[in-house]
Design a protein around this motif. Structure first.
Motif, short mmCIF file in Angstrom:
data_model
loop_
_atom_site.label_atom_id
_atom_site.label_comp_id
_atom_site.label_asym_id
_atom_site.label_seq_id
_atom_site.Cartn_x
_atom_site.Cartn_y
_atom_site.Cartn_z
N VAL A 61 12.69 5.20 8.24
CA VAL A 61 13.92 5.96 8.07
C VAL A 61 13.58 7.39 7.66
O VAL A 61 14.10 8.35 8.19
CB VAL A 61 14.84 5.31 7.01
N LYS A 62 12.69 7.50 6.70
CA LYS A 62 12.24 8.80 6.23
C LYS A 62 10.89 9.13 6.84
O LYS A 62 10.36 8.39 7.64
CB LYS A 62 12.15 8.80 4.70
N ASN A 63 10.32 10.25 6.42
CA ASN A 63 9.01 10.65 6.94
C ASN A 63 7.93 10.56 5.88
O ASN A 63 6.84 11.10 6.03
CB ASN A 63 9.06 12.09 7.46
N GLU A 64 8.22 9.89 4.78
CA GLU A 64 7.30 9.88 3.66
C GLU A 64 6.19 8.85 3.86
O GLU A 64 6.43 7.76 4.37
CB GLU A 64 8.06 9.60 2.37
N ILE A 69 -2.90 9.09 -2.49
CA ILE A 69 -1.90 9.90 -1.80
C ILE A 69 -1.83 11.28 -2.44
O ILE A 69 -1.82 12.31 -1.74
CB ILE A 69 -0.51 9.22 -1.84
N GLU A 70 -1.79 11.33 -3.76
CA GLU A 70 -1.74 12.62 -4.46
C GLU A 70 -2.97 13.46 -4.16
O GLU A 70 -2.87 14.67 -3.94
CB GLU A 70 -1.61 12.39 -5.96
N PHE A 71 -4.14 12.82 -4.14
CA PHE A 71 -5.38 13.53 -3.82
C PHE A 71 -5.34 14.08 -2.40
O PHE A 71 -5.71 15.25 -2.16
CB PHE A 71 -6.57 12.58 -3.98
N ALA A 72 -4.90 13.26 -1.46
CA ALA A 72 -4.87 13.67 -0.05
C ALA A 72 -3.87 14.80 0.17
O ALA A 72 -4.10 15.69 0.99
CB ALA A 72 -4.53 12.48 0.83
N GLU A 73 -2.74 14.75 -0.53
CA GLU A 73 -1.74 15.81 -0.38
C GLU A 73 -2.28 17.16 -0.87
O GLU A 73 -1.92 18.21 -0.33
CB GLU A 73 -0.47 15.45 -1.15
N LYS A 74 -3.15 17.13 -1.86
CA LYS A 74 -3.72 18.37 -2.40
C LYS A 74 -4.85 18.92 -1.54
O LYS A 74 -5.04 20.14 -1.46
CB LYS A 74 -4.23 18.13 -3.82
N HIS A 75 -5.60 18.04 -0.89
CA HIS A 75 -6.84 18.47 -0.24
C HIS A 75 -6.85 18.35 1.29
O HIS A 75 -7.68 18.97 1.93
CB HIS A 75 -8.01 17.67 -0.80
N TYR A 88 3.95 -7.74 -2.67
CA TYR A 88 2.65 -7.09 -2.74
C TYR A 88 2.75 -5.59 -2.47
O TYR A 88 1.89 -4.82 -2.92
CB TYR A 88 1.69 -7.73 -1.72
N GLU A 89 3.79 -5.18 -1.72
CA GLU A 89 3.90 -3.76 -1.38
C GLU A 89 4.03 -2.88 -2.63
O GLU A 89 3.52 -1.76 -2.67
CB GLU A 89 5.08 -3.52 -0.43
N LYS A 90 4.68 -3.38 -3.66
CA LYS A 90 4.84 -2.60 -4.89
C LYS A 90 3.50 -2.43 -5.60
O LYS A 90 3.19 -1.34 -6.11
CB LYS A 90 5.85 -3.28 -5.81
N MET A 91 2.72 -3.48 -5.65
CA MET A 91 1.41 -3.41 -6.31
C MET A 91 0.47 -2.48 -5.55
O MET A 91 -0.22 -1.64 -6.15
CB MET A 91 0.80 -4.81 -6.42
N ILE A 92 0.43 -2.64 -4.22
CA ILE A 92 -0.48 -1.82 -3.41
C ILE A 92 -0.07 -0.36 -3.46
O ILE A 92 -0.92 0.54 -3.53
CB ILE A 92 -0.53 -2.36 -1.97
N LEU A 93 1.23 -0.08 -3.44
CA LEU A 93 1.71 1.30 -3.52
C LEU A 93 1.28 1.94 -4.84
O LEU A 93 0.90 3.11 -4.88
CB LEU A 93 3.24 1.33 -3.39
N LYS A 94 1.31 1.16 -5.92
CA LYS A 94 0.87 1.66 -7.22
C LYS A 94 -0.61 2.03 -7.19
O LYS A 94 -1.01 3.08 -7.71
CB LYS A 94 1.13 0.60 -8.29
N ILE A 108 -5.75 8.19 4.19
CA ILE A 108 -4.83 7.18 3.66
C ILE A 108 -5.02 5.85 4.39
O ILE A 108 -4.99 4.78 3.77
CB ILE A 108 -3.37 7.64 3.78
N ASP A 109 -5.25 5.90 5.68
CA ASP A 109 -5.50 4.67 6.44
C ASP A 109 -6.71 3.92 5.89
O ASP A 109 -6.68 2.70 5.72
CB ASP A 109 -5.73 4.99 7.92
N SER A 110 -7.78 4.66 5.62
CA SER A 110 -9.00 4.01 5.13
C SER A 110 -8.78 3.40 3.74
O SER A 110 -9.26 2.29 3.46
CB SER A 110 -10.16 5.02 5.08
N ARG A 111 -8.07 4.10 2.88
CA ARG A 111 -7.80 3.60 1.54
C ARG A 111 -6.88 2.38 1.58
O ARG A 111 -7.09 1.40 0.87
CB ARG A 111 -7.19 4.70 0.67
N LEU A 112 -5.84 2.46 2.42
CA LEU A 112 -4.89 1.35 2.49
C LEU A 112 -5.53 0.11 3.10
O LEU A 112 -5.31 -1.02 2.62
CB LEU A 112 -3.66 1.77 3.30
#
Length: 231
Positions: free
Chosen positions: A56-59, A88-94, A76-82, A22-26
């Motif tokens: 606040v959360k751990n997400e 994120i979904e890929f990383a959570e699976k693998h 910009y945070e909304k666009m980048i999160l999109k 995720i760090d590399s992608r972000l």
């Protein structure tokens, strides 16, 4: 007599490769949107957010948003999160799976203690535990991600009352000083901090954030004076 151990679910999960990906992608997306930042500066921003309790959360989504707010103009945070959400979904699976010592540790503890798990992120932790059959070790589960970012005193008290356990005969094992450890210390529980997570950067700011024990990894739990007394 110590007879019940609460484990925060995240301490069972190896997140190292997940966060690296995720760090590399972000970092790539931030530069694509004009941030002009190198990895060293990126990591400094990330560490500051974690160390200074800005989560606040751990997400992972919250961490992405906080990093973007530091480095990018508002909005910009909304666009980048999109854009990063598929990653994120890929990383959570693998790239999320139990630590190498998770099964062996739980197997030993299960023979001598009742074990509860606190899930304060989302259901992916439970899916991972179920996939690797770690869920068979838990006598109860506290869901705190539905309404609260972290479990509160009333949730813990309710569980202890239903289990007919006093705080002094229960242990809470977690990684965040500002939530898990402080809460358990305030209730009079025995506290153990595991530092093998991104929250190892935190430092105690008051007496209630100082754990009774600090461990480098989950496997060390079976060799503490607390658990060895029971064998």
């Amino acid at each position: 007599m110590l007879n019940f151990i609460f484990l925060v679910g995240r301490i069972l999960i190896d997140e190292k490769i997940f966060y690296s990906y995720i760090d590399s992608r972000l970092l790539y997306l931030l530069n694509q949107f004009g941030a002009r930042i190198d990895n060293r500066s990126y990591q400094a921003v990330k560490y500051d957010i974690i160390k200074n309790r800005k989560l606040v959360k751990n997400e992972i989504e919250e961490l992405v948003i906080q990093i973007c707010r530091v480095l990018m103009p508002t909005g910009y945070e909304k666009m980048i999160l999109k854009y990063i959400h598929p990653s994120i979904e890929f990383a959570e699976k693998h790239f999320l799976y139990p630590y190498d010592d998770a099964i062996s540790t739980l197997d030993i503890l299960f023979k001598n203690f009742k074990i509860g798990i606190i899930v304060n992120q989302d259901e992916k932790i439970l899916r991972i535990l179920g996939k690797y059959e770690l869920d068979r070790y838990f006598n109860c589960c506290i869901f705190s991600y539905e309404e609260n970012s972290e479990p509160d005193k009333e949730i813990i008290r309710s569980i202890l009352n239903s289990l007919k356990r006093s705080p002094g005969e229960t242990v809470l094992v977690g990684d965040r000083l500002d939530t898990h450890i402080q809460l358990a210390n305030t209730l009079g529980m025995i506290t153990i901090r595991v530092t093998k997570s991104i929250f190892s950067l935190q430092m105690a700011t008051n007496q209630n954030e100082i754990p009774n024990f600090t461990l480098n990894n989950l496997g060390e739990l079976v060799n503490t004076s607390l658990t060895k007394k029971q064998n």
